[in-house]
Design an enzyme around this catalytic site. Structure first.
Site, PDB file in Angstrom:
ATOM      1  N   LYS A  29       0.832  -1.205   0.000  1.00 21.12           N
ATOM      2  CA  LYS A  29       0.000   0.000   0.000  1.00 21.12           C
ATOM      3  C   LYS A  29       0.875   1.266   0.000  1.00 21.12           C
ATOM      4  CE  LYS A  29      -3.004   1.996   3.315  1.00 21.12           C
ATOM      5  NZ  LYS A  29      -3.704   1.745   4.560  1.00 21.12           N
TER       6      LYS A  29
ATOM      7  N   ASP B 170      -7.369   1.897   1.284  1.00 25.12           N
ATOM      8  CA  ASP B 170      -7.389   2.206   2.712  1.00 25.12           C
ATOM      9  C   ASP B 170      -8.831   2.016   3.198  1.00 25.12           C
ATOM     10  OD1 ASP B 170      -8.865   4.357   1.893  1.00 25.12           O
ATOM     11  OD2 ASP B 170      -7.794   5.814   3.108  1.00 25.12           O
TER      12      ASP B 170
END
Ligand code: SF4
Length: 232
Positions: A126, A145
């Site tokens: 990420k 997220d």
């Protein structure tokens, strides 16, 4: 160019409307360089961008680049982080460690590939994709997220609940050139309209296209924590 499937077409239409609603969508972690964004993103785990943005000016005033941060003591860095952030010892260890590795293996620069980035301490897929997308506009995936997770479910773009599954679904629905901005746009909408607890469906500019409109409260939210029974 291959024809778009119906789900791709519908998702693309909704995304186009979201882009109009949030033309200024961008990464909200303050940064001036790739190094600053990398460090800020590592620090953003389990906290808000607002708190990170209150922390990094002091951090980067003292250690502005990989070489200076690599020479810092973990204790000194930790003392700056602890003013506003949790997990400050682990985060200090990670960012000093990643600075050392940048200096030792990349001439003090931030590498531009996913494989190299995820070798750095505290950097997962990420974080790597945030940097690849924001700095070089070449992400290897969609950054998922908590907001992206919730929105993708509410908009009916996936039934997956785990970030990896959601990322795969989004990568299949949208062309690569949309991946970076898709995340920013969904995050903007999640922070300003499609709140986790009380989504503002009446004021939402895509409520006609949203399958969860006016019944989204329990969609895409983390399950409540179970309380452990008190043993007498
Ligand atoms: S209509 Fe409601 S649930 Fe759907 S995106 Fe808008 S705010 Fe979120």
């Amino acid at each position: 160019m291959p024809r778009k499937s119906k789900p791709q077409q519908q998702a693309g239409d909704t995304y186009a409307k979201l882009r109009v609603l949030h033309p200024d969508a961008h990464c909200e972690l303050d940064h001036k360089t790739a190094f600053e964004l990398l460090v800020a993103t590592v620090l953003s785990a389990q906290t808000t961008d607002v708190l990170v943005n209150k922390t990094t000016p002091k951090l980067f005033a003292r250690w502005p680049d990989a070489r200076s941060l690599a020479a810092a003591s973990v204790e000194d860095v930790s003392a700056v982080l602890r003013e506003r952030l949790g997990m400050y010892n682990q985060k200090a260890k990670n960012i000093v460690g990643l600075a050392k590795k940048l200096v030792a293996e990349h001439g003090g620069e931030v590498p531009q590939t996913l494989d190299e980035l995820i070798e750095l301490p505290g950097v997962g897929r990420k974080t790597a994709n945030v940097v690849l997308g924001v700095i070089w506009d070449k992400p290897e995936g969609v950054v998922v997220d908590t907001h992206v997770q919730r929105l993708a479910q509410r908009l009916g773009w996936t039934k997956e609940s785990k970030p990896e599954g959601i990322e795969k679904a989004l990568c299949g629905l949208f062309p690569r050139e949309d991946w970076a901005m898709l995340s920013h746009t969904l995050i903007f909408h999640g922070r300003r309209v499609c709140f986790a607890r009380k989504p503002a469906c009446a004021a939402c500019g895509i409520n006609e296209a949203c399958p969860c409109a006016f019944k989204a409260e329990n969609v895409g939210r983390k399950p409540p924590r179970k309380r452990l029974p008190i043993v007498p």
